[in-house]
Design a protein around this motif. Structure first.
Motif, PDB file in Angstrom:
ATOM      1  N   LYS A  28      63.472  66.925 -46.924  1.00 14.43           N
ATOM      2  CA  LYS A  28      63.496  68.218 -46.209  1.00 14.43           C
ATOM      3  C   LYS A  28      62.379  68.319 -45.180  1.00 14.43           C
ATOM      4  CE  LYS A  28      64.848  71.452 -49.884  1.00 14.43           C
ATOM      5  NZ  LYS A  28      64.324  72.698 -50.483  1.00 14.43           N
ATOM      6  N   GLY A  29      61.476  67.321 -45.161  1.00 16.29           N
ATOM      7  CA  GLY A  29      60.374  67.344 -44.198  1.00 16.29           C
ATOM      8  C   GLY A  29      59.236  68.270 -44.609  1.00 16.29           C
ATOM      9  N   LEU A  30      59.204  68.671 -45.875  1.00 19.07           N
ATOM     10  CA  LEU A  30      58.138  69.579 -46.330  1.00 19.07           C
ATOM     11  C   LEU A  30      56.861  68.808 -46.641  1.00 19.07           C
ATOM     12  CD1 LEU A  30      60.335  71.820 -48.647  1.00 19.07           C
ATOM     13  CD2 LEU A  30      59.321  72.453 -46.445  1.00 19.07           C
ATOM     14  N   VAL A  31      57.006  67.527 -46.931  1.00 16.33           N
ATOM     15  CA  VAL A  31      55.840  66.681 -47.191  1.00 16.33           C
ATOM     16  C   VAL A  31      56.142  65.251 -46.758  1.00 16.33           C
ATOM     17  CG1 VAL A  31      56.498  66.151 -49.577  1.00 16.33           C
ATOM     18  CG2 VAL A  31      54.099  66.015 -48.917  1.00 16.33           C
ATOM     19  N   GLU A  32      55.114  64.579 -46.248  1.00 21.85           N
ATOM     20  CA  GLU A  32      55.233  63.165 -45.908  1.00 21.85           C
ATOM     21  C   GLU A  32      54.167  62.445 -46.720  1.00 21.85           C
ATOM     22  OE1 GLU A  32      55.249  60.401 -41.866  1.00 21.85           O
ATOM     23  OE2 GLU A  32      54.532  62.459 -41.791  1.00 21.85           O
ATOM     24  N   ILE A  33      54.578  61.437 -47.485  1.00 28.31           N
ATOM     25  CA  ILE A  33      53.624  60.717 -48.333  1.00 28.31           C
ATOM     26  C   ILE A  33      53.575  59.263 -47.873  1.00 28.31           C
ATOM     27  CG2 ILE A  33      53.040  60.051 -50.709  1.00 28.31           C
ATOM     28  CD1 ILE A  33      54.873  62.397 -51.641  1.00 28.31           C
ATOM     29  N   MET A  34      52.384  58.784 -47.527  1.00 25.88           N
ATOM     30  CA  MET A  34      52.226  57.407 -47.061  1.00 25.88           C
ATOM     31  C   MET A  34      51.196  56.691 -47.924  1.00 25.88           C
ATOM     32  SD  MET A  34      54.118  56.707 -44.416  1.00 25.88           S
ATOM     33  CE  MET A  34      53.253  55.349 -43.655  1.00 25.88           C
ATOM     34  N   VAL A  35      51.549  55.476 -48.376  1.00 21.95           N
ATOM     35  CA  VAL A  35      50.620  54.692 -49.194  1.00 21.95           C
ATOM     36  C   VAL A  35      50.088  53.533 -48.351  1.00 21.95           C
ATOM     37  CG1 VAL A  35      50.337  53.390 -51.336  1.00 21.95           C
ATOM     38  CG2 VAL A  35      51.929  55.329 -51.261  1.00 21.95           C
ATOM     39  N   HIS A  36      48.780  53.344 -48.354  1.00 20.00           N
ATOM     40  CA  HIS A  36      48.140  52.306 -47.540  1.00 20.00           C
ATOM     41  C   HIS A  36      47.502  51.256 -48.443  1.00 20.00           C
ATOM     42  CE1 HIS A  36      48.661  55.012 -44.119  1.00 20.00           C
ATOM     43  NE2 HIS A  36      48.343  55.964 -44.985  1.00 20.00           N
ATOM     44  N   ASP A  37      47.812  49.994 -48.155  1.00 19.59           N
ATOM     45  CA  ASP A  37      47.332  48.885 -48.974  1.00 19.59           C
ATOM     46  C   ASP A  37      45.901  48.520 -48.561  1.00 19.59           C
ATOM     47  OD1 ASP A  37      46.925  46.641 -50.439  1.00 19.59           O
ATOM     48  OD2 ASP A  37      48.687  45.550 -49.697  1.00 19.59           O
ATOM     49  N   LEU A  38      44.951  48.780 -49.453  1.00 24.83           N
ATOM     50  CA  LEU A  38      43.536  48.515 -49.126  1.00 24.83           C
ATOM     51  C   LEU A  38      43.287  47.029 -48.862  1.00 24.83           C
ATOM     52  CD1 LEU A  38      40.683  49.746 -48.838  1.00 24.83           C
ATOM     53  CD2 LEU A  38      40.324  49.205 -51.246  1.00 24.83           C
ATOM     54  N   ARG A  39      44.105  46.191 -49.507  1.00 27.61           N
ATOM     55  CA  ARG A  39      43.916  44.738 -49.380  1.00 27.61           C
ATOM     56  C   ARG A  39      43.972  44.310 -47.905  1.00 27.61           C
ATOM     57  NH1 ARG A  39      41.775  41.370 -53.057  1.00 27.61           N
ATOM     58  NH2 ARG A  39      42.925  42.471 -54.675  1.00 27.61           N
ATOM     59  N   LYS A  40      44.765  45.015 -47.119  1.00 28.54           N
ATOM     60  CA  LYS A  40      44.887  44.674 -45.681  1.00 28.54           C
ATOM     61  C   LYS A  40      43.547  44.804 -44.966  1.00 28.54           C
ATOM     62  CE  LYS A  40      49.692  45.772 -44.813  1.00 28.54           C
ATOM     63  NZ  LYS A  40      50.491  46.974 -44.685  1.00 28.54           N
ATOM     64  N   TYR A  41      42.634  45.572 -45.556  1.00 29.42           N
ATOM     65  CA  TYR A  41      41.314  45.786 -44.945  1.00 29.42           C
ATOM     66  C   TYR A  41      40.254  44.918 -45.621  1.00 29.42           C
ATOM     67  CZ  TYR A  41      43.675  49.770 -42.899  1.00 29.42           C
ATOM     68  OH  TYR A  41      44.559  50.540 -42.208  1.00 29.42           O
ATOM     69  N   GLY A  42      40.701  44.009 -46.525  1.00 30.26           N
ATOM     70  CA  GLY A  42      39.785  43.141 -47.251  1.00 30.26           C
ATOM     71  C   GLY A  42      39.045  42.183 -46.319  1.00 30.26           C
ATOM     72  N   LEU A  43      37.925  41.653 -46.812  1.00 31.82           N
ATOM     73  CA  LEU A  43      37.058  40.818 -45.973  1.00 31.82           C
ATOM     74  C   LEU A  43      37.358  39.329 -46.155  1.00 31.82           C
ATOM     75  CD1 LEU A  43      33.609  42.598 -46.548  1.00 31.82           C
ATOM     76  CD2 LEU A  43      35.411  43.164 -44.897  1.00 31.82           C
ATOM     77  N   GLY A  44      37.350  38.600 -45.053  1.00 34.96           N
ATOM     78  CA  GLY A  44      37.473  37.141 -45.098  1.00 34.96           C
ATOM     79  C   GLY A  44      38.878  36.668 -45.416  1.00 34.96           C
ATOM     80  N   ASN A  45      38.977  35.326 -45.587  1.00 37.03           N
ATOM     81  CA  ASN A  45      40.285  34.707 -45.848  1.00 37.03           C
ATOM     82  C   ASN A  45      40.913  35.216 -47.131  1.00 37.03           C
ATOM     83  OD1 ASN A  45      40.106  33.227 -43.571  1.00 37.03           O
ATOM     84  ND2 ASN A  45      39.329  31.356 -44.574  1.00 37.03           N
ATOM     85  N   TYR A  46      40.053  35.570 -48.099  1.00 37.76           N
ATOM     86  CA  TYR A  46      40.585  36.006 -49.396  1.00 37.76           C
ATOM     87  C   TYR A  46      40.814  37.506 -49.460  1.00 37.76           C
ATOM     88  CZ  TYR A  46      39.576  31.264 -50.871  1.00 37.76           C
ATOM     89  OH  TYR A  46      39.566  29.903 -50.982  1.00 37.76           O
ATOM     90  N   LYS A  47      40.564  38.176 -48.332  1.00 38.06           N
ATOM     91  CA  LYS A  47      40.765  39.631 -48.283  1.00 38.06           C
ATOM     92  C   LYS A  47      40.017  40.317 -49.430  1.00 38.06           C
ATOM     93  CE  LYS A  47      43.297  39.687 -44.649  1.00 38.06           C
ATOM     94  NZ  LYS A  47      42.652  40.220 -43.454  1.00 38.06           N
ATOM     95  N   GLN A  48      38.749  39.957 -49.530  1.00 34.74           N
ATOM     96  CA  GLN A  48      37.928  40.460 -50.635  1.00 34.74           C
ATOM     97  C   GLN A  48      37.708  41.968 -50.529  1.00 34.74           C
ATOM     98  OE1 GLN A  48      34.010  38.726 -50.760  1.00 34.74           O
ATOM     99  NE2 GLN A  48      33.473  39.753 -52.683  1.00 34.74           N
ATOM    100  N   ILE A  49      37.875  42.655 -51.661  1.00 38.54           N
ATOM    101  CA  ILE A  49      37.662  44.110 -51.665  1.00 38.54           C
ATOM    102  C   ILE A  49      36.662  44.550 -52.732  1.00 38.54           C
ATOM    103  CG2 ILE A  49      39.864  44.872 -50.663  1.00 38.54           C
ATOM    104  CD1 ILE A  49      40.660  45.238 -53.731  1.00 38.54           C
ATOM    105  N   ASP A  50      36.252  43.610 -53.618  1.00 39.29           N
ATOM    106  CA  ASP A  50      35.312  44.007 -54.666  1.00 39.29           C
ATOM    107  C   ASP A  50      34.223  42.954 -54.820  1.00 39.29           C
ATOM    108  OD1 ASP A  50      37.004  42.076 -55.674  1.00 39.29           O
ATOM    109  OD2 ASP A  50      37.076  42.932 -57.683  1.00 39.29           O
ATOM    110  N   ASP A  51      33.124  43.355 -55.437  1.00 42.48           N
ATOM    111  CA  ASP A  51      31.994  42.436 -55.612  1.00 42.48           C
ATOM    112  C   ASP A  51      31.216  42.871 -56.855  1.00 42.48           C
ATOM    113  OD1 ASP A  51      30.183  40.408 -55.114  1.00 42.48           O
ATOM    114  OD2 ASP A  51      29.876  40.954 -53.007  1.00 42.48           O
ATOM    115  N   THR A  52      30.289  41.983 -57.288  1.00 40.55           N
ATOM    116  CA  THR A  52      29.500  42.305 -58.482  1.00 40.55           C
ATOM    117  C   THR A  52      28.500  43.433 -58.173  1.00 40.55           C
ATOM    118  OG1 THR A  52      27.984  40.558 -57.825  1.00 40.55           O
ATOM    119  CG2 THR A  52      29.659  39.993 -59.454  1.00 40.55           C
TER     120      THR A  52
END
Ligand code: ADE
Length: 225
Positions: A28-52
């Motif tokens: 009905k256009g009352l809400v638009e829900i979009m999910v964004h993959d954080l992995r796409k913003y990961g660092l380096g070849n391994y798309k790193q998103i977490d660290d110790t």
């Protein structure tokens, strides 16, 4: 309303919004829900998103850069009324928070994993932190799904029978009264006679009494609020 969700497990959020009332609200256009993959913003070849963790300790921490880059990208497209972080170490979601959020235009929800996100993300971007209860989930996605469901059904026009959202549990800090439908008698169990009386003022009184009684028995803390 527009809702953006940042997640490392976007697949988890495919199904919850693809059913009945929430699905119809999107159509009905009352809400638009979009999910964004954080992995796409990961660092380096391994798309790193977490660290110790600095300072040692078990468990990984979600890094500041990927999240910051993702939030900045989304903010370049629209401004957000709230940027919400789903986390168990926060105030618990209630109907009043859902009511307030249902009136917003743009909401961004960040979901955490592992030990959570670098505190500097919370300090810099997050305007509201929400827990869905005093237990720990494996990630914030299911919590975000709970929040979105609770909020979207309150957007005007989403629930056909407006009255039905108004008489929900918690709407007046009271639990809902018991409800019945046909048959009026089943295996000797009868529906309370008052509900069959046609006396609507009396029925309203009975429902209020029952709601109060239930709340007193099960959730007396709500009456103190
Ligand atoms: N992430 C993990 N557990 C959670 C909870 N109880 N509420 C919100 N987000 C969470």
């Amino acid at each position: 309303m527009r809702i953006d969700i940042i997640s490392v497990a976007p697949d988890l959020l495919k199904s919850p919004f693809n059913h009945s009332i929430i699905k119809r609200a999107q159509k009905k256009g009352l809400v638009e829900i979009m999910v964004h993959d954080l992995r796409k913003y990961g660092l380096g070849n391994y798309k790193q998103i977490d660290d110790t963790q600095f300072g040692g300790g078990a468990g990984m921490v979600m890094m500041i850069e990927p999240i910051s880059n993702c939030i900045k990208k989304l903010q370049s497209e629209r401004s957000y009324d709230e940027i919400i972080y789903m986390t168990p170490d926060a105030k618990t979601l209630n109907q009043s928070i859902a009511n307030t959020l249902s009136l917003k235009e743009n909401i961004l929800i960040l979901t955490g994993h592992y030990k959570g996100v670098d505190q500097r993300i919370r300090d810099k971007y997050i305007t509201k932190e929400i827990s869905i209860g005093d237990y720990v989930l494996t990630g914030g996605e299911l919590a975000a799904a709970v929040l979105v469901d609770a909020v979207v059904r309150l957007i005007p026009g989403v629930i056909g029978d407006e009255q039905s959202a108004l008489t929900d549990s918690f709407q007046d800090n009271l639990l809902s009264p018991p409800v019945y439908t046909r048959p009026a008698e089943f295996e000797g169990m009868k529906v309370p006679a008052i509900l069959l009386s046609g006396n609507f003022p009396k029925i309203d009184d009975w429902r209020s009494e029952q709601a109060y009684k239930r709340t007193e028995e099960i959730r007396p803390d709500l009456l103190d609020e």
